[in-house]
Design a protein around this motif. Structure first.
Motif, PDB file in Angstrom:
ATOM      1  N   GLU A 181      16.526  12.067   1.030  1.00 35.31           N
ATOM      2  CA  GLU A 181      16.819  12.376   2.429  1.00 35.31           C
ATOM      3  C   GLU A 181      16.828  11.132   3.311  1.00 35.31           C
ATOM      4  O   GLU A 181      17.142  11.227   4.504  1.00 35.31           O
ATOM      5  CB  GLU A 181      15.777  13.368   2.959  1.00 35.31           C
ATOM      6  N   MET A 182      16.507   9.991   2.743  1.00 36.07           N
ATOM      7  CA  MET A 182      16.368   8.761   3.527  1.00 36.07           C
ATOM      8  C   MET A 182      17.621   7.896   3.439  1.00 36.07           C
ATOM      9  O   MET A 182      18.374   7.949   2.473  1.00 36.07           O
ATOM     10  CB  MET A 182      15.187   7.933   3.009  1.00 36.07           C
ATOM     11  N   SER A 183      17.785   7.057   4.450  1.00 33.01           N
ATOM     12  CA  SER A 183      18.792   6.003   4.372  1.00 33.01           C
ATOM     13  C   SER A 183      18.326   4.941   3.386  1.00 33.01           C
ATOM     14  O   SER A 183      17.139   4.880   3.030  1.00 33.01           O
ATOM     15  CB  SER A 183      19.008   5.372   5.743  1.00 33.01           C
ATOM     16  N   LYS A 184      19.247   4.084   2.967  1.00 35.56           N
ATOM     17  CA  LYS A 184      18.887   3.002   2.042  1.00 35.56           C
ATOM     18  C   LYS A 184      17.816   2.105   2.657  1.00 35.56           C
ATOM     19  O   LYS A 184      16.850   1.712   1.985  1.00 35.56           O
ATOM     20  CB  LYS A 184      20.125   2.168   1.697  1.00 35.56           C
ATOM     21  N   GLY A 185      17.971   1.801   3.938  1.00 40.97           N
ATOM     22  CA  GLY A 185      16.994   0.938   4.595  1.00 40.97           C
ATOM     23  C   GLY A 185      15.609   1.542   4.641  1.00 40.97           C
ATOM     24  O   GLY A 185      14.610   0.848   4.446  1.00 40.97           O
ATOM     25  N   THR A 186      15.530   2.857   4.901  1.00 42.68           N
ATOM     26  CA  THR A 186      14.230   3.522   4.943  1.00 42.68           C
ATOM     27  C   THR A 186      13.592   3.565   3.569  1.00 42.68           C
ATOM     28  O   THR A 186      12.382   3.360   3.419  1.00 42.68           O
ATOM     29  CB  THR A 186      14.371   4.943   5.510  1.00 42.68           C
ATOM     30  N   ARG A 187      14.393   3.837   2.524  1.00 44.81           N
ATOM     31  CA  ARG A 187      13.844   3.831   1.161  1.00 44.81           C
ATOM     32  C   ARG A 187      13.243   2.474   0.831  1.00 44.81           C
ATOM     33  O   ARG A 187      12.167   2.375   0.232  1.00 44.81           O
ATOM     34  CB  ARG A 187      14.940   4.177   0.145  1.00 44.81           C
ATOM     35  N   GLU A 188      13.948   1.406   1.217  1.00 41.84           N
ATOM     36  CA  GLU A 188      13.456   0.066   0.917  1.00 41.84           C
ATOM     37  C   GLU A 188      12.193  -0.254   1.715  1.00 41.84           C
ATOM     38  O   GLU A 188      11.290  -0.929   1.218  1.00 41.84           O
ATOM     39  CB  GLU A 188      14.555  -0.958   1.177  1.00 41.84           C
ATOM     40  N   LYS A 189      12.117   0.248   2.948  1.00 41.14           N
ATOM     41  CA  LYS A 189      10.899   0.054   3.734  1.00 41.14           C
ATOM     42  C   LYS A 189       9.705   0.741   3.069  1.00 41.14           C
ATOM     43  O   LYS A 189       8.617   0.164   2.973  1.00 41.14           O
ATOM     44  CB  LYS A 189      11.092   0.606   5.146  1.00 41.14           C
ATOM     45  N   VAL A 190       9.912   1.987   2.632  1.00 43.13           N
ATOM     46  CA  VAL A 190       8.820   2.729   2.002  1.00 43.13           C
ATOM     47  C   VAL A 190       8.351   2.029   0.731  1.00 43.13           C
ATOM     48  O   VAL A 190       7.146   1.892   0.484  1.00 43.13           O
ATOM     49  CB  VAL A 190       9.239   4.179   1.696  1.00 43.13           C
ATOM     50  N   GLN A 191       9.304   1.559  -0.071  1.00 45.63           N
ATOM     51  CA  GLN A 191       8.921   0.881  -1.302  1.00 45.63           C
ATOM     52  C   GLN A 191       8.152  -0.401  -1.003  1.00 45.63           C
ATOM     53  O   GLN A 191       7.155  -0.711  -1.668  1.00 45.63           O
ATOM     54  CB  GLN A 191      10.155   0.567  -2.149  1.00 45.63           C
ATOM     55  N   LEU A 192       8.587  -1.145   0.017  1.00 42.20           N
ATOM     56  CA  LEU A 192       7.868  -2.365   0.394  1.00 42.20           C
ATOM     57  C   LEU A 192       6.465  -2.034   0.897  1.00 42.20           C
ATOM     58  O   LEU A 192       5.503  -2.740   0.582  1.00 42.20           O
ATOM     59  CB  LEU A 192       8.646  -3.131   1.463  1.00 42.20           C
ATOM     60  N   ILE A 193       6.340  -0.955   1.674  1.00 43.93           N
ATOM     61  CA  ILE A 193       5.027  -0.538   2.151  1.00 43.93           C
ATOM     62  C   ILE A 193       4.091  -0.257   0.983  1.00 43.93           C
ATOM     63  O   ILE A 193       2.920  -0.663   0.984  1.00 43.93           O
ATOM     64  CB  ILE A 193       5.156   0.704   3.068  1.00 43.93           C
ATOM     65  N   MET A 194       4.600   0.421  -0.034  1.00 48.58           N
ATOM     66  CA  MET A 194       3.769   0.706  -1.208  1.00 48.58           C
ATOM     67  C   MET A 194       3.303  -0.598  -1.868  1.00 48.58           C
ATOM     68  O   MET A 194       2.124  -0.757  -2.208  1.00 48.58           O
ATOM     69  CB  MET A 194       4.541   1.547  -2.222  1.00 48.58           C
ATOM     70  N   VAL A 195       4.218  -1.523  -2.034  1.00 43.05           N
ATOM     71  CA  VAL A 195       3.910  -2.791  -2.704  1.00 43.05           C
ATOM     72  C   VAL A 195       2.921  -3.621  -1.892  1.00 43.05           C
ATOM     73  O   VAL A 195       1.966  -4.186  -2.437  1.00 43.05           O
ATOM     74  CB  VAL A 195       5.209  -3.574  -2.963  1.00 43.05           C
ATOM     75  N   MET A 196       3.139  -3.683  -0.569  1.00 42.95           N
ATOM     76  CA  MET A 196       2.292  -4.519   0.277  1.00 42.95           C
ATOM     77  C   MET A 196       0.965  -3.850   0.621  1.00 42.95           C
ATOM     78  O   MET A 196       0.099  -4.484   1.224  1.00 42.95           O
ATOM     79  CB  MET A 196       3.040  -4.904   1.563  1.00 42.95           C
ATOM     80  N   SER A 197       0.780  -2.583   0.244  1.00 41.24           N
ATOM     81  CA  SER A 197      -0.496  -1.903   0.476  1.00 41.24           C
ATOM     82  C   SER A 197      -1.492  -2.150  -0.649  1.00 41.24           C
ATOM     83  O   SER A 197      -2.610  -1.622  -0.616  1.00 41.24           O
ATOM     84  CB  SER A 197      -0.282  -0.398   0.672  1.00 41.24           C
ATOM     85  N   ARG A 198      -1.082  -2.907  -1.635  1.00 36.81           N
ATOM     86  CA  ARG A 198      -2.033  -3.331  -2.664  1.00 36.81           C
ATOM     87  C   ARG A 198      -2.737  -4.610  -2.230  1.00 36.81           C
ATOM     88  O   ARG A 198      -2.154  -5.471  -1.559  1.00 36.81           O
ATOM     89  CB  ARG A 198      -1.307  -3.579  -3.991  1.00 36.81           C
ATOM     90  N   ASP A 199      -3.986  -4.737  -2.616  1.00 36.56           N
ATOM     91  CA  ASP A 199      -4.772  -5.934  -2.312  1.00 36.56           C
ATOM     92  C   ASP A 199      -4.606  -6.916  -3.471  1.00 36.56           C
ATOM     93  O   ASP A 199      -5.554  -7.211  -4.205  1.00 36.56           O
ATOM     94  CB  ASP A 199      -6.235  -5.554  -2.116  1.00 36.56           C
ATOM     95  N   ALA A 200      -3.381  -7.415  -3.632  1.00 33.46           N
ATOM     96  CA  ALA A 200      -3.035  -8.273  -4.762  1.00 33.46           C
ATOM     97  C   ALA A 200      -3.253  -9.742  -4.408  1.00 33.46           C
ATOM     98  O   ALA A 200      -3.473 -10.103  -3.250  1.00 33.46           O
ATOM     99  CB  ALA A 200      -1.587  -8.042  -5.166  1.00 33.46           C
ATOM    100  N   ARG A 201      -3.154 -10.582  -5.426  1.00 39.43           N
ATOM    101  CA  ARG A 201      -3.235 -12.031  -5.203  1.00 39.43           C
ATOM    102  C   ARG A 201      -1.864 -12.690  -5.264  1.00 39.43           C
ATOM    103  O   ARG A 201      -1.660 -13.769  -4.717  1.00 39.43           O
ATOM    104  CB  ARG A 201      -4.157 -12.684  -6.238  1.00 39.43           C
ATOM    105  N   LEU A 202      -0.906 -12.029  -5.934  1.00 42.69           N
ATOM    106  CA  LEU A 202       0.448 -12.566  -6.009  1.00 42.69           C
ATOM    107  C   LEU A 202       1.433 -11.413  -5.821  1.00 42.69           C
ATOM    108  O   LEU A 202       1.426 -10.448  -6.579  1.00 42.69           O
ATOM    109  CB  LEU A 202       0.690 -13.252  -7.361  1.00 42.69           C
ATOM    110  N   TYR A 203       2.263 -11.539  -4.794  1.00 38.54           N
ATOM    111  CA  TYR A 203       3.301 -10.559  -4.513  1.00 38.54           C
ATOM    112  C   TYR A 203       4.649 -11.157  -4.921  1.00 38.54           C
ATOM    113  O   TYR A 203       4.983 -12.275  -4.508  1.00 38.54           O
ATOM    114  CB  TYR A 203       3.327 -10.190  -3.033  1.00 38.54           C
TER     115      TYR A 203
END
Length: 232
Positions: free
Chosen positions: A127-149
């Motif tokens: 149901e999302m635009s391409k831009g919104t899908r990419e935002k959600v995926q980035l949010i998931m990735v950046m919500s980890r407390d990682a040492r290397l992104y």
């Protein structure tokens, strides 16, 4: 700052083509690094080896002092070039998936960013635009407390307003001792946030310097230097 990632004499072939050809690289923590090069230069291959999706044919890779494996994957958060969530999946299901799979995933951080964008957690990806899908995926990735992104083309195919939000998300969601590697062709859009730049060509590093030093040496923007170095 101690070494976070190290590659020595790294090789990877696809048939007869050498995607990485003796690449050596060392990165410290606390940096935002632009991994820049033309198509076929080896950027995505390097990122996939670091993330554990590909195995090198030769050479040594260490992240956080560990070879690529369980220990390294625990401190790496990877954003691929393409959205990988099933189209029927809802955002809340993506949150649950990341929460179950990654011990360092911070649900509250993800929910705060989703709320800022007004994204309904019950919405399906189809149901999302391409831009919104990419935002959600980035949010998931950046919500980890990682040492290397590892971010492969995080702003490709989205409008300028979405790019601004994505860059703010990147800047605002990592700790000082972590590093971010961004691979992109849209150099002009990201160069102001870069601490270091890496130019890669035919599987080899041709330049690795602080961004400000490159601008001073060449007297032009990183985008301008890239065009000069990789001019046909």
């Amino acid at each position: 700052m101690s070494t976070l990632m190290e590659c020595r004499d790294l090789y990877k072939k696809y048939g007869k083509k050498k995607a990485l050809n003796g690449l050596s690289l060392e990165l410290e923590g606390g940096k935002i690094i632009g991994l820049l090069g033309p198509n076929g230069s080896g950027k995505t291959t390097l990122i996939k080896i670091l993330s554990g999706l590909l195995r090198q044919d030769g050479g040594i890779v260490r992240v956080g002092g560990n070879p690529i494996g369980i220990e390294s994957k625990n401190i790496i958060s990877y954003l691929p070039e393409r959205t990988y969530f099933p189209t029927r999946m809802r955002v809340r299901e993506a949150i649950s998936f990341f929460q179950d799979f990654y011990q360092d995933f911070e649900v509250s951080r993800a929910e705060d960013m989703l709320n800022m964008l007004g994204i309904d957690k019950n919405m399906r990806f189809k149901e999302m635009s391409k831009g919104t899908r990419e935002k959600v995926q980035l949010i998931m990735v950046m919500s980890r407390d990682a040492r290397l992104y590892l971010l492969d083309e995080p702003i490709g195919g989205v409008d300028p307003a979405a790019r601004d939000y994505i860059l703010k998300t990147i800047l605002g969601n990592y700790k000082e001792d972590a590093s971010i590697i961004i691979s992109t062709h849209l150099i002009a859009d990201i160069e102001n946030i870069l601490d270091d730049i890496i130019f890669i060509r035919e599987g080899q590093i041709v330049l690795h310097q602080m961004a400000d030093n490159v601008r001073q040496e060449y007297g032009k923007s990183i985008d301008g230097v890239f065009r000069e170095v990789f001019a046909c």
